[in-house]
Design an enzyme around this catalytic site. Structure first.
Site, PDB file in Angstrom:
ATOM      1  N   ASP A   1      95.773  32.592  10.353  1.00 34.67           N
ATOM      2  CA  ASP A   1      96.864  32.306   9.413  1.00 34.67           C
ATOM      3  C   ASP A   1      98.223  32.651  10.027  1.00 34.67           C
ATOM      4  O   ASP A   1      98.315  33.167  11.151  1.00 34.67           O
ATOM      5  CB  ASP A   1      96.597  33.101   8.119  1.00 34.67           C
ATOM      6  CG  ASP A   1      97.067  32.373   6.872  1.00 34.67           C
ATOM      7  OD1 ASP A   1      97.914  31.469   6.980  1.00 34.67           O
ATOM      8  OD2 ASP A   1      96.593  32.728   5.768  1.00 34.67           O
TER       9      ASP A   1
ATOM     10  N   GLU B   1      98.835  27.234  10.200  1.00 25.93           N
ATOM     11  CA  GLU B   1     100.274  27.552  10.123  1.00 25.93           C
ATOM     12  C   GLU B   1     101.024  26.509   9.290  1.00 25.93           C
ATOM     13  O   GLU B   1     102.241  26.406   9.368  1.00 25.93           O
ATOM     14  CB  GLU B   1     100.883  27.863  11.492  1.00 25.93           C
ATOM     15  CG  GLU B   1     100.933  26.768  12.493  1.00 25.93           C
ATOM     16  CD  GLU B   1     102.025  25.766  12.199  1.00 25.93           C
ATOM     17  OE1 GLU B   1     101.662  24.636  11.798  1.00 25.93           O
ATOM     18  OE2 GLU B   1     103.205  26.081  12.386  1.00 25.93           O
ATOM     19  N   TRP B   2     100.252  25.804   8.455  1.00 26.39           N
ATOM     20  CA  TRP B   2     100.783  24.962   7.368  1.00 26.39           C
ATOM     21  C   TRP B   2     101.613  23.770   7.860  1.00 26.39           C
ATOM     22  O   TRP B   2     102.388  23.183   7.094  1.00 26.39           O
ATOM     23  CB  TRP B   2     101.604  25.816   6.377  1.00 26.39           C
ATOM     24  CG  TRP B   2     101.003  27.155   6.097  1.00 26.39           C
ATOM     25  CD1 TRP B   2      99.706  27.390   5.714  1.00 26.39           C
ATOM     26  CD2 TRP B   2     101.625  28.439   6.201  1.00 26.39           C
ATOM     27  NE1 TRP B   2      99.497  28.737   5.569  1.00 26.39           N
ATOM     28  CE2 TRP B   2     100.657  29.410   5.853  1.00 26.39           C
ATOM     29  CE3 TRP B   2     102.911  28.860   6.535  1.00 26.39           C
ATOM     30  CZ2 TRP B   2     100.927  30.775   5.846  1.00 26.39           C
ATOM     31  CZ3 TRP B   2     103.187  30.229   6.525  1.00 26.39           C
ATOM     32  CH2 TRP B   2     102.208  31.162   6.191  1.00 26.39           C
ATOM     33  N   GLY B   3     101.506  23.453   9.138  1.00 28.17           N
ATOM     34  CA  GLY B   3     102.232  22.291   9.655  1.00 28.17           C
ATOM     35  C   GLY B   3     103.676  22.580  10.006  1.00 28.17           C
ATOM     36  O   GLY B   3     104.418  21.680  10.414  1.00 28.17           O
TER      37      GLY B   3
ATOM     38  N   ASP C   1      99.427  25.381   0.866  1.00 27.61           N
ATOM     39  CA  ASP C   1      98.114  25.526   0.230  1.00 27.61           C
ATOM     40  C   ASP C   1      97.849  24.471  -0.844  1.00 27.61           C
ATOM     41  O   ASP C   1      98.733  24.120  -1.624  1.00 27.61           O
ATOM     42  CB  ASP C   1      98.000  26.910  -0.414  1.00 27.61           C
ATOM     43  CG  ASP C   1      97.885  27.998   0.634  1.00 27.61           C
ATOM     44  OD1 ASP C   1      98.031  27.700   1.838  1.00 27.61           O
ATOM     45  OD2 ASP C   1      97.662  29.162   0.251  1.00 27.61           O
TER      46      ASP C   1
END
Ligand code: GLA
Length: 401
Positions: free
Chosen positions: A159, A192-194, A214
């Site tokens: 994460d 890393e959520w893009g 998320d």
């Protein structure tokens, strides 16, 4: 230098080879891929349903249910504990498990999961702390990779909370290198959520990378009203344009499934699952599979739709036509076949048609057509497909030899 720092340095240099700082990041990024995840990973992850309330008992019950429900035999393979399994680091800096929630320890749990012919995954973070406030791996990358390998970990979700001004490419390349040096094949799931557009540089670093914030268990609305919570429609629109970056060993990850968690209707969950399959997304169930109802089970166990996701070509499908709320999606499959999805984003039932041009199979070509939710063979291909599609619903077909 404290003893534990000296120890870590020794662990890095002596038992694991030179740490990544001895290499350029680019060198690591350019390394050949690790050969894992040739089809999108499938399994279960604890976060969407259990968040920080995850315990050893739940993981064991889930592994049992994955076998009993038929999920393992349908291809679900990894049992992944997300955030909040961690205890403190010991005096030498090694990570330990939360002894209240995981009294038998992680190694024993991994052994249990393996005894069920499943694989075992775990979670960490590139910062000093995880998103749930547990110890992260920053400064302990090689030590943690070694620990995971000793425990029998097969999959690491990594994460991006509390990373300060760390550079994402460097941080993920460093952990990728540490995992390689551990000597155990470990699927590397980058979360890393893009933010740093990993699809542009992580092909040889990670096996999958999150493309969005998320997922939120809702079809169209962000009821949570947090900017990190994304309903299915928003995730789909962010992940779809990235189709060209996915392929065997390196997948776009639009986040874990919410099927069965209660925030959507059955037909919305069917759409969610079908769209993930069309996008060659990792299929990580995120529900309480030890206590799921029949509607949930029949979605997660739709082997025809799973086959679309798992097709060996590994091409991410995409939207080929859009007319207001009516969409046609196509995913090329092995042997010249195509998966075709008719998607109604709107609130009213509509008729949607896919033409031979959309599908990429000439009307004159001999091809069979199968409806993948009705599990029914249809009349042979004559150059178009049409269906009445319910609100927020899909129809999905396989056209081919
Ligand atoms: C982030 C990730 C989630 C989950 C939580 C755990 O929000 O994106 O998938 O891992 O952290 O705290």
């Amino acid at each position: 230098m404290k003893f534990r720092d000296i120890f870590c340095w020794l662990a890095c240099v002596v038992s694991l080879g030179a740490p990544a700082s001895a290499h350029s990041v680019q060198e690591i990024v350019n390394k050949a891929p690790n050969g894992l995840a040739q089809t999108p990973p499938m399994g279960w992850n604890s976060w969407n349903k259990f968040a920080c309330n995850i315990t050893e008992a739940t993981v064991r019950a889930t592994a049992d249910a994955m076998v009993a429900s038929g999920m393992r035999d349908a291809g679900y393979e990894y049992v992944v504990i997300d955030d909040c399994w961690h205890g403190a680091r010991d005096a030498d800096g090694f990570i330990t498990a939360d002894a209240q929630k995981f009294p038998s320890g992680i190694k024993a749990l991994a052994d249990y999961v393996h005894s069920k012919r499943l694989k075992f995954g775990i979670y960490s973070d590139a910062g000093r702390l995880t998103c749930g406030g547990r110890p992260g791996s920053q400064g302990h990358e090689y030590q943690d990779a070694l620990t995971y390998a000793r425990w029998g970990v097969d999959y690491l979700k990594y994460d991006w909370c509390n990373t300060g001004d760390r550079n994402a490419k460097e941080a993920y390349a460093l952990m990728a290198h540490a995992l390689r040096q551990s000597g155990r094949p470990i699927v590397f799931s980058m979360c890393e959520w893009g933010t740093a557009k990993p699809w542009l540089w992580a092909q040889n670093v990670g096996n999958l990378w999150r493309t969005t914030g998320d997922i939120w268990d809702s079809f169209a609305k962000n009821d949570k009203a947090h900017d990190w919570a994304h309903p299915v429609l928003s995730i789909v629109d962010q992940n779809e344009p990235l189709w060209q970056y996915a392929g065997p060993g390196h997948w776009n990850d639009p986040d874990m499934l919410e099927v069965g968690n209660g925030g959507m209707t059955t037909s919305e969950y069917r759409s969610h699952f079908s769209l993930w399959a069309m996008m060659a997304a990792p299929l990580m169930a995120g529900n309480d599979i030890a206590n799921m109802d029949e509607a949930t089970r029949s979605i997660l166990l739709n082997k025809d739709v799973i086959a679309v996701d798992q097709d060996a070509l590994g091409i991410q499908g995409r939207r080929v036509a859009k007319d207001g709320d009516k969409e046609v999606w196509v995913k090329p499959l092995t042997g010249g076949a195509r998966a075709v999805l008719l998607f109604n984003r709107g609130e009213q039932p509509v008729r949607i048609q896919a033409t031979a041009d959309h599908v990429g199979i000439p009307a004159t070509q001999r091809a069979k057509v199968r409806d993948l939710w009705a599990h029914r063979d249809m009349p042979r291909w004559k150059g178009s497909l049409e269906a009445e599609v319910e609100p927020h619903g899909v129809a999905i077909f396989r056209v081919g030899p």
